[in-house]
Scaffold this motif. Sequence first.
Motif, PDB file in Angstrom:
ATOM      1  N   THR A 113       1.876  -1.952  -6.296  1.00  0.00           N
ATOM      2  CA  THR A 113       1.562  -0.947  -5.284  1.00  0.00           C
ATOM      3  C   THR A 113       0.157  -0.416  -5.521  1.00  0.00           C
ATOM      4  OG1 THR A 113       3.874  -0.248  -5.219  1.00  0.00           O
ATOM      5  CG2 THR A 113       2.261   1.232  -4.233  1.00  0.00           C
ATOM      6  N   VAL A 114      -0.631  -0.343  -4.455  1.00  0.00           N
ATOM      7  CA  VAL A 114      -1.960   0.263  -4.508  1.00  0.00           C
ATOM      8  C   VAL A 114      -1.914   1.590  -3.768  1.00  0.00           C
ATOM      9  CG1 VAL A 114      -4.363   0.071  -3.718  1.00  0.00           C
ATOM     10  CG2 VAL A 114      -3.214  -1.906  -4.735  1.00  0.00           C
ATOM     11  N   VAL A 115      -2.392   2.639  -4.422  1.00  0.00           N
ATOM     12  CA  VAL A 115      -2.433   3.980  -3.833  1.00  0.00           C
ATOM     13  C   VAL A 115      -3.899   4.325  -3.557  1.00  0.00           C
ATOM     14  CG1 VAL A 115      -1.955   6.432  -4.234  1.00  0.00           C
ATOM     15  CG2 VAL A 115      -0.323   4.700  -5.001  1.00  0.00           C
ATOM     16  N   PRO A 116      -4.350   4.145  -2.309  1.00  0.00           N
ATOM     17  CA  PRO A 116      -5.766   4.386  -2.008  1.00  0.00           C
ATOM     18  C   PRO A 116      -6.048   5.849  -1.686  1.00  0.00           C
ATOM     19  CG  PRO A 116      -4.673   3.458  -0.089  1.00  0.00           C
ATOM     20  CD  PRO A 116      -3.617   3.598  -1.165  1.00  0.00           C
ATOM     21  N   VAL A 117      -7.242   6.296  -2.048  1.00  0.00           N
ATOM     22  CA  VAL A 117      -7.728   7.620  -1.663  1.00  0.00           C
ATOM     23  C   VAL A 117      -9.125   7.407  -1.096  1.00  0.00           C
ATOM     24  CG1 VAL A 117      -8.202   9.983  -2.413  1.00  0.00           C
ATOM     25  CG2 VAL A 117      -6.406   8.665  -3.548  1.00  0.00           C
ATOM     26  N   ALA A 118      -9.229   7.388   0.236  1.00  0.00           N
ATOM     27  CA  ALA A 118     -10.478   6.979   0.861  1.00  0.00           C
ATOM     28  C   ALA A 118     -10.679   7.643   2.207  1.00  0.00           C
ATOM     29  CB  ALA A 118     -10.506   5.457   1.030  1.00  0.00           C
ATOM     30  N   ALA A 119     -11.916   7.603   2.684  1.00  0.00           N
ATOM     31  CA  ALA A 119     -12.262   8.127   3.997  1.00  0.00           C
ATOM     32  C   ALA A 119     -11.716   7.190   5.067  1.00  0.00           C
ATOM     33  CB  ALA A 119     -13.772   8.253   4.123  1.00  0.00           C
ATOM     34  N   THR A 120     -10.737   7.660   5.803  1.00  0.00           N
ATOM     35  CA  THR A 120     -10.121   6.878   6.867  1.00  0.00           C
ATOM     36  C   THR A 120      -9.841   7.804   8.046  1.00  0.00           C
ATOM     37  OG1 THR A 120      -7.837   7.318   6.199  1.00  0.00           O
ATOM     38  CG2 THR A 120      -8.957   5.459   5.120  1.00  0.00           C
TER      39      THR A 120
ATOM     40  N   LYS B 144       6.768   6.012   1.694  1.00  0.00           N
ATOM     41  CA  LYS B 144       5.861   5.572   0.634  1.00  0.00           C
ATOM     42  C   LYS B 144       6.528   5.600  -0.744  1.00  0.00           C
ATOM     43  CE  LYS B 144       2.147   4.496   2.926  1.00  0.00           C
ATOM     44  NZ  LYS B 144       1.744   3.064   3.054  1.00  0.00           N
ATOM     45  N   ALA B 145       7.387   6.580  -0.988  1.00  0.00           N
ATOM     46  CA  ALA B 145       8.149   6.584  -2.243  1.00  0.00           C
ATOM     47  C   ALA B 145       9.104   5.403  -2.272  1.00  0.00           C
ATOM     48  CB  ALA B 145       8.914   7.896  -2.394  1.00  0.00           C
ATOM     49  N   GLY B 146       9.701   5.093  -1.134  1.00  0.00           N
ATOM     50  CA  GLY B 146      10.604   3.947  -1.058  1.00  0.00           C
ATOM     51  C   GLY B 146       9.909   2.634  -1.341  1.00  0.00           C
ATOM     52  N   ILE B 147       8.674   2.511  -0.886  1.00  0.00           N
ATOM     53  CA  ILE B 147       7.908   1.290  -1.143  1.00  0.00           C
ATOM     54  C   ILE B 147       7.729   1.088  -2.646  1.00  0.00           C
ATOM     55  CG2 ILE B 147       5.579   0.299  -0.986  1.00  0.00           C
ATOM     56  CD1 ILE B 147       5.520   1.409   1.913  1.00  0.00           C
ATOM     57  N   VAL B 148       7.406   2.162  -3.354  1.00  0.00           N
ATOM     58  CA  VAL B 148       7.225   2.057  -4.807  1.00  0.00           C
ATOM     59  C   VAL B 148       8.524   1.615  -5.474  1.00  0.00           C
ATOM     60  CG1 VAL B 148       6.741   3.344  -6.920  1.00  0.00           C
ATOM     61  CG2 VAL B 148       5.334   3.719  -4.883  1.00  0.00           C
ATOM     62  N   GLY B 149       9.639   2.170  -5.037  1.00  0.00           N
ATOM     63  CA  GLY B 149      10.926   1.759  -5.602  1.00  0.00           C
ATOM     64  C   GLY B 149      11.224   0.301  -5.356  1.00  0.00           C
TER      65      GLY B 149
ATOM     66  N   ILE C 186       0.836  -1.194   0.000  1.00  0.00           N
ATOM     67  CA  ILE C 186       0.000   0.000   0.000  1.00  0.00           C
ATOM     68  C   ILE C 186       0.873   1.247   0.000  1.00  0.00           C
ATOM     69  CG2 ILE C 186      -1.850   1.235   1.170  1.00  0.00           C
ATOM     70  CD1 ILE C 186      -2.598  -1.548  -0.037  1.00  0.00           C
ATOM     71  N   GLY C 187       0.675   2.069  -1.019  1.00  0.00           N
ATOM     72  CA  GLY C 187       1.390   3.326  -1.151  1.00  0.00           C
ATOM     73  C   GLY C 187       0.506   4.491  -0.753  1.00  0.00           C
ATOM     74  N   SER C 188       0.816   5.674  -1.290  1.00  0.00           N
ATOM     75  CA  SER C 188       0.059   6.881  -0.965  1.00  0.00           C
ATOM     76  C   SER C 188       0.332   7.937  -2.020  1.00  0.00           C
ATOM     77  CB  SER C 188       0.475   7.416   0.406  1.00  0.00           C
ATOM     78  OG  SER C 188      -0.047   8.719   0.617  1.00  0.00           O
ATOM     79  N   PRO C 189      -0.653   8.829  -2.272  1.00  0.00           N
ATOM     80  CA  PRO C 189      -0.358   9.973  -3.138  1.00  0.00           C
ATOM     81  C   PRO C 189       0.818  10.801  -2.624  1.00  0.00           C
ATOM     82  CG  PRO C 189      -2.727   9.766  -2.807  1.00  0.00           C
ATOM     83  CD  PRO C 189      -2.077   8.782  -1.874  1.00  0.00           C
ATOM     84  N   THR C 190       1.024  10.801  -1.307  1.00  0.00           N
ATOM     85  CA  THR C 190       2.148  11.546  -0.736  1.00  0.00           C
ATOM     86  C   THR C 190       3.477  11.021  -1.251  1.00  0.00           C
ATOM     87  OG1 THR C 190       0.921  12.113   1.261  1.00  0.00           O
ATOM     88  CG2 THR C 190       3.326  12.125   1.426  1.00  0.00           C
ATOM     89  N   GLY C 191       3.586   9.721  -1.421  1.00  0.00           N
ATOM     90  CA  GLY C 191       4.808   9.135  -1.952  1.00  0.00           C
ATOM     91  C   GLY C 191       5.018   9.418  -3.420  1.00  0.00           C
ATOM     92  N   GLN C 192       3.956   9.799  -4.114  1.00  0.00           N
ATOM     93  CA  GLN C 192       4.044  10.109  -5.533  1.00  0.00           C
ATOM     94  C   GLN C 192       4.346  11.594  -5.782  1.00  0.00           C
ATOM     95  OE1 GLN C 192       4.148   6.732  -6.114  1.00  0.00           O
ATOM     96  NE2 GLN C 192       3.271   7.273  -8.082  1.00  0.00           N
ATOM     97  N   ARG C 193       3.739  12.469  -4.944  1.00  0.00           N
ATOM     98  CA  ARG C 193       3.844  13.899  -5.243  1.00  0.00           C
ATOM     99  C   ARG C 193       4.307  14.743  -4.066  1.00  0.00           C
ATOM    100  NH1 ARG C 193       2.220  15.515  -9.895  1.00  0.00           N
ATOM    101  NH2 ARG C 193       2.120  17.661  -9.120  1.00  0.00           N
ATOM    102  N   GLY C 194       4.369  14.167  -2.866  1.00  0.00           N
ATOM    103  CA  GLY C 194       4.764  14.938  -1.695  1.00  0.00           C
ATOM    104  C   GLY C 194       3.579  15.616  -1.029  1.00  0.00           C
ATOM    105  N   THR C 195       3.686  15.838   0.281  1.00  0.00           N
ATOM    106  CA  THR C 195       2.663  16.550   1.043  1.00  0.00           C
ATOM    107  C   THR C 195       3.350  17.357   2.140  1.00  0.00           C
ATOM    108  OG1 THR C 195       0.984  14.839   0.661  1.00  0.00           O
ATOM    109  CG2 THR C 195       0.599  16.330   2.496  1.00  0.00           C
ATOM    110  N   PHE C 196       2.935  18.573   2.310  1.00  0.00           N
ATOM    111  CA  PHE C 196       3.497  19.453   3.340  1.00  0.00           C
ATOM    112  C   PHE C 196       3.406  18.774   4.703  1.00  0.00           C
ATOM    113  CE2 PHE C 196       3.506  22.830   6.432  1.00  0.00           C
ATOM    114  CZ  PHE C 196       4.328  23.812   5.910  1.00  0.00           C
ATOM    115  N   GLY C 197       4.520  18.746   5.434  1.00  0.00           N
ATOM    116  CA  GLY C 197       4.530  18.207   6.784  1.00  0.00           C
ATOM    117  C   GLY C 197       4.687  16.703   6.875  1.00  0.00           C
ATOM    118  N   GLN C 198       5.033  16.040   5.772  1.00  0.00           N
ATOM    119  CA  GLN C 198       5.127  14.576   5.798  1.00  0.00           C
ATOM    120  C   GLN C 198       6.432  14.068   5.183  1.00  0.00           C
ATOM    121  OE1 GLN C 198       1.321  13.125   4.064  1.00  0.00           O
ATOM    122  NE2 GLN C 198       0.756  12.636   6.166  1.00  0.00           N
ATOM    123  N   THR C 199       7.547  14.649   5.597  1.00  0.00           N
ATOM    124  CA  THR C 199       8.849  14.185   5.122  1.00  0.00           C
ATOM    125  C   THR C 199       9.021  12.691   5.333  1.00  0.00           C
ATOM    126  OG1 THR C 199       9.960  16.294   5.507  1.00  0.00           O
ATOM    127  CG2 THR C 199      11.345  14.330   5.533  1.00  0.00           C
TER     128      THR C 199
END
Length: 308
Positions: free
Chosen positions: A182-189, A159-164, A140-153
Amino acid sequence: MSLDGKVAIVTGSGRGLGLAYARELARRGASVVVNDIDARATADAVAAIEASGGRAVAVTAPVGPTETAKELVSTAVAHFGRLDILVTNAGVLRDTVLWKMTDDDFDTVVDVHLRGTFTCVREAVQHMRQAGGGGRIICIGSPTGQRGTFGQTNYAAAKAGIVGMVRTWALELKRAGITANTVVPVAATAMTATVPYFAAAVRAEADGEPMPAFFRHDLGFGTAADVAGLVAFLASDAAAQVTGQVLGVGGDRLQIWTHPEAALTAYREGGWTYDALREAWPTTFDGAAQSVGERFPELPVRFQPATP
């Protein structure tokens, strides 16, 4: 699409997305090892699966250490006789900006997400290769690992490492008939519940109401159940030729993310000196520079959080 006779491990499956994956795999016929650090959560997850006619057993332990990975695999084999599917979902957050992030903030997130994925996949693959029947690795990946998100170094790095790693594993495991995706979910959690932009969608999900079309279609934001179908598909024989992919899913939307490719290639005899770059950058390169961060459409007025 049946998973009858298959055995799956789903890390971080005591609640949320992980529980949705475990329940869907069990509904499709797989026996499931559920995992969480909360004993009550794992017990409740097993009870829910068994109440629906499925088979499950719990391992209550933190993901990251090799010892947990070994326990997960040995439990699957001891209780169900085999292992066919691994879904690495366990994760934690320690969000803060770079200059305030502590070593512990960084190490905790990387240990669970990145090291936990590595140790669990390594242990599962050792068994799968020896058994000789192929297998399915779903990380399981994340959009953050694909494009970055403020405050989530820390989270972005993990998550980027998982994709690699998954791209590498797809190459290494192909001969053994083991796929890795890799699955990148976008859901209510619980992780998205605190984001004001998603408040109307999360509220609808909590109230058992249909999620507004803006979120499901325009944003590709949905429920855990919307993601679980893709996980089950990738675990099945129908996805035997799907490997090395990054697949985004949420609401009504499914995406295949591109692998990194050069956006622009230019040559200069003698190489690119400082002076040459300074001269050429504005006209040759600047237009190809890539954006960072996720890009959301403007939130319709009716879904905007009320201001005090």
